[in-house]
Design an enzyme around this catalytic site. Structure first.
Site, PDB file in Angstrom:
ATOM      1  N   HIS A  22      -7.287   0.915  -4.054  1.00 11.44           N
ATOM      2  CA  HIS A  22      -7.972   2.132  -3.614  1.00 11.44           C
ATOM      3  C   HIS A  22      -7.880   2.179  -2.095  1.00 11.44           C
ATOM      4  O   HIS A  22      -8.173   1.199  -1.424  1.00 11.44           O
ATOM      5  CB  HIS A  22      -9.440   2.088  -4.045  1.00 11.44           C
ATOM      6  CG  HIS A  22     -10.254   3.214  -3.497  1.00 11.44           C
ATOM      7  ND1 HIS A  22      -9.881   4.535  -3.605  1.00 11.44           N
ATOM      8  CD2 HIS A  22     -11.429   3.218  -2.814  1.00 11.44           C
ATOM      9  CE1 HIS A  22     -10.803   5.311  -3.030  1.00 11.44           C
ATOM     10  NE2 HIS A  22     -11.743   4.531  -2.532  1.00 11.44           N
TER      11      HIS A  22
ATOM     12  N   HIS B 293      -8.105   5.139   1.518  1.00 12.44           N
ATOM     13  CA  HIS B 293      -8.330   6.497   2.027  1.00 12.44           C
ATOM     14  C   HIS B 293      -7.165   6.841   2.949  1.00 12.44           C
ATOM     15  O   HIS B 293      -7.373   7.366   4.046  1.00 12.44           O
ATOM     16  CB  HIS B 293      -9.663   6.578   2.779  1.00 12.44           C
ATOM     17  CG  HIS B 293     -10.864   6.529   1.896  1.00 12.44           C
ATOM     18  ND1 HIS B 293     -11.868   7.473   1.929  1.00 12.44           N
ATOM     19  CD2 HIS B 293     -11.222   5.660   0.919  1.00 12.44           C
ATOM     20  CE1 HIS B 293     -12.801   7.161   1.038  1.00 12.44           C
ATOM     21  NE2 HIS B 293     -12.434   6.058   0.419  1.00 12.44           N
TER      22      HIS B 293
ATOM     23  N   ASP C  83      11.988   9.335  -7.936  1.00 13.80           N
ATOM     24  CA  ASP C  83      12.321   7.917  -8.089  1.00 13.80           C
ATOM     25  C   ASP C  83      11.144   7.131  -8.663  1.00 13.80           C
ATOM     26  O   ASP C  83      11.328   6.009  -9.145  1.00 13.80           O
ATOM     27  CB  ASP C  83      12.687   7.309  -6.725  1.00 13.80           C
ATOM     28  CG  ASP C  83      14.115   7.650  -6.294  1.00 13.80           C
ATOM     29  OD1 ASP C  83      14.935   7.987  -7.162  1.00 13.80           O
ATOM     30  OD2 ASP C  83      14.390   7.581  -5.074  1.00 13.80           O
TER      31      ASP C  83
ATOM     32  N   HIS D  90     -12.158  13.019  -2.991  1.00 11.05           N
ATOM     33  CA  HIS D  90     -12.372  11.626  -2.658  1.00 11.05           C
ATOM     34  C   HIS D  90     -11.086  11.031  -2.060  1.00 11.05           C
ATOM     35  O   HIS D  90     -10.817  11.261  -0.872  1.00 11.05           O
ATOM     36  CB  HIS D  90     -12.844  10.896  -3.914  1.00 11.05           C
ATOM     37  CG  HIS D  90     -13.201   9.462  -3.723  1.00 11.05           C
ATOM     38  ND1 HIS D  90     -13.648   8.980  -2.529  1.00 11.05           N
ATOM     39  CD2 HIS D  90     -13.160   8.404  -4.588  1.00 11.05           C
ATOM     40  CE1 HIS D  90     -13.887   7.681  -2.657  1.00 11.05           C
ATOM     41  NE2 HIS D  90     -13.595   7.307  -3.884  1.00 11.05           N
TER      42      HIS D  90
ATOM     43  N   TYR E 168      19.207   0.464 -10.669  1.00 15.25           N
ATOM     44  CA  TYR E 168      18.722   0.230  -9.316  1.00 15.25           C
ATOM     45  C   TYR E 168      18.188  -1.201  -9.231  1.00 15.25           C
ATOM     46  O   TYR E 168      17.548  -1.677 -10.161  1.00 15.25           O
ATOM     47  CB  TYR E 168      17.616   1.223  -8.977  1.00 15.25           C
ATOM     48  CG  TYR E 168      17.122   1.103  -7.547  1.00 15.25           C
ATOM     49  CD1 TYR E 168      17.744   1.811  -6.524  1.00 15.25           C
ATOM     50  CD2 TYR E 168      16.058   0.261  -7.225  1.00 15.25           C
ATOM     51  CE1 TYR E 168      17.316   1.699  -5.208  1.00 15.25           C
ATOM     52  CE2 TYR E 168      15.629   0.139  -5.910  1.00 15.25           C
ATOM     53  CZ  TYR E 168      16.260   0.856  -4.913  1.00 15.25           C
ATOM     54  OH  TYR E 168      15.825   0.747  -3.611  1.00 15.25           O
TER      55      TYR E 168
END
Lengths: 232, 232, 232, 232
Positions: free
Chosen positions: A96, A98, A121, A172, A230
């Site tokens: 998490h 910001h 991608d 948020h 890839y």
């Protein structure tokens, strides 16, 4: 020595990547790393500056959010992590942050349109923005409900958390996840870059078209399909 | 010792410039360096982080895209490099990145207007944005066709790859090239800066005029004409 | 030992500030430092990367643009510096960059409105943008005429080069100057910051008012008036 | 040894954080640290570059703005600090910067709307922008009046300086404060980030809604309420 040392180290290393990648200011972020067999995860302690972290300071928590081992209080977002680990059985890392651009999209309450191959991608759909939670959910067990808000939105939109490893929570900020804490951090950095590119794309051409299906499919399968070619 | 050591070193050095110049996140870019006499190029291995690269890890590939020497899989974009080397005989370095501003213009499917002398110091026309490829090309030999999409667009627009050393592939990202890998990297950084300046220019004045012909000619010839007087 | 060593060192130190302050990519900038008594200035050699510079490599040029001492070719913008030194007798340092935000304003052909005290701390008027030069001037002695374009615009607008130490040349890029090379570099950094703030101001409020006269006067006089009280 | 050494050190450390956090160019900022029992504060000397600072150079000033100890002239903004310390008895640190995004909002004369939880983690209202001062205040004791402009605006808007630890002064720039100089610097960095996110939010969605009350309350109380559970 503790049987949790490996996830403490993994969570510590992943947390330390956040400031290096420019994804956090001060303590505005947290990473956890789970051990599925032991049924626990290691997570950053709440409000401790990154420069003061050490593997020993990571807190061990079970999937119901109970602290199992550790002298510090775990991240205030711990219950969101616990809920996601409990219900999404194939992930072992959650992040998490910001981060600036992803948070701006979350505040705008818009999903991030798929405009190019950098996005394709990594996933084949717009990066979902879950709506802000209801007042009841907010006033109740907020961080616990945040986990359900994310899962409910995925269910409602028919999204698979194994294919879409990131979400914006409206008003948020973003959450990302993956098979490891390291992969979840990788996803956070990708999200931030894709979020910035999408904003710039709309500024350059406010009628910019979404990426066409053939390109979405091609790029995703280059990296993720059964015939992916890839990497090593 | 290998007869390819010089291009391995050249490709390695050029690849390592990409993160220093802020042009790549993780492994989102690759540089190759060709030896025209040997008919091969050295290119970054696929999906290997920049901090784990070494000259030895560069893969040697011929102009048909066949791996000639090297223990790792070459970049997934290798065929695009091969096609451009095969048909554009005067280039010996190619770069592909997803740099932020150039990619945003590519996603916007707009060529970058020539607004000032920073642009004209390097080319005399708008930085071309090739349209996204047809579904047939995408579903087929995608990276190979990407090379043709670029070359066909240059032909159609009457552009000379020796004078215009950069292109945006619509919905995708930029490619640049040059007489050396080092020059191709230089062009990628110039493109990113010009792309940012052009966006800001339109934000400051959405009727900003294109640079006038006399200035375009003057600045380009200062650096590139027969009477150039820039540099030593 | 040369009688020019002091300005070589001054020009070298000032040039090395440009990359540190984020004002140049590659060699897109140059600083000169003049000795008024000797009637010469030291300037960066053309096209030499900043990391390869040394005080010895600075080229000594007189105010008519003739090279007096030095083994390298001086900056291609040398004649602009010479003209300004010749006619503006109170300056001993000049900087030319293509810094991102200032260049975007130059490309937009707009003067930068005075929106706040950061601007007023340094000058009391909009940062002037001289129009692009006539085709005759461009085709002729271009860099020499650039100096006149700047001076003519100052005359026409009634501006005093001792109070307004910066200008944008339309479609091109900024020039700044000052009593020393160090002060001229300072002005380039201030200009870049003010240019960014002004763009952001218009984005936040496209009817943002210019700073009012009382504040312009107050802030400028705090730093520059006879009763200034800023600094030691 | 001086009885002021502890606030000199505190002010010095806090000042040195400003360039590290990217909040100042050159000397465009200052921090002070107060000792309430001694009735004085230590503040940065005016116009001294950050790299030349040391704890000893901090100037000791009383709450009426008189220099008590120190060989250098204090910051030109000293009287604003003094006024705020004198009237707001619960603060012991003040910061003034011209950080880019916060200053752009100040120049735009708009308060920063509360768009998300990053903002609500720190305050429950829009970040207030005080109007530019009257000409009489500007021509008079300018820096002294700036303090009153801030306090009067807080009174008029019914804001509590203990809950809202930041303000924009219209056309000028931000001030922040807190129980310590360190906390005031923290607030300056938070303000700059929130200011950038808010601008981006409006660019992504120019009808972006303000954060809803339940979320404002929840996030603020997580960190600041009697039942706060953030941190250790």
């Amino acid at each position: 020595m503790s049987k949790y040392d490996h996830i403490r180290l993994s969570a510590y290393n992943a947390n330390m990547q956040l400031p290096k990648l420019g994804l956090v200011l001060f303590t505005f972020g947290n990473v956890s790393a789970a051990d599925r067999e032991l049924g626990v995860f290691a997570i950053k302690p709440s409000g401790v500056p990154y420069e003061d972290l050490s593997p020993e300071k990571m807190v061990i928590v079970d999937f119901d959010g109970n602290t199992i081992e550790g002298g510090l209080r775990p991240s205030s977002d711990t219950k969101t992590h616990a809920v996601l680990y409990k219900h999404w059985e194939d992930i072992s890392g959650i992040v998490h942050t910001h981060s600036t651009y992803a948070t701006a999209w979350a505040q705008s309450q818009r999903s991030i349109p798929i405009f190019g191959t950098t996005h394709a991608d990594h996933l084949t759909v717009d990066i979902p923005c879950a709506p802000p939670m209801s007042d009841e959910m907010i006033k109740g067990n907020y961080e616990y409900e945040t986990g359900f808000q994310i899962m409910d939105y995925f269910k409602e939109q028919g999204l698979d958390y194994k294919e879409v490893e990131m979400v914006l929570v409206g008003n948020h900020a973003p959450f990302t996840w993956g098979k490891t804490a390291e992969k979840a951090v990788y996803n956070s950095a990708v999200l931030e870059t894709v979020a910035q590119m999408a904003l710039l794309t709309e500024q350059i051409n406010n009628n910019a078209p979404r990426l066409k299906d053939a390109l979405i499919k091609k790029h995703y399968e280059r990296k993720h399909g059964p015939d992916s070619y890839y990497g090593q």
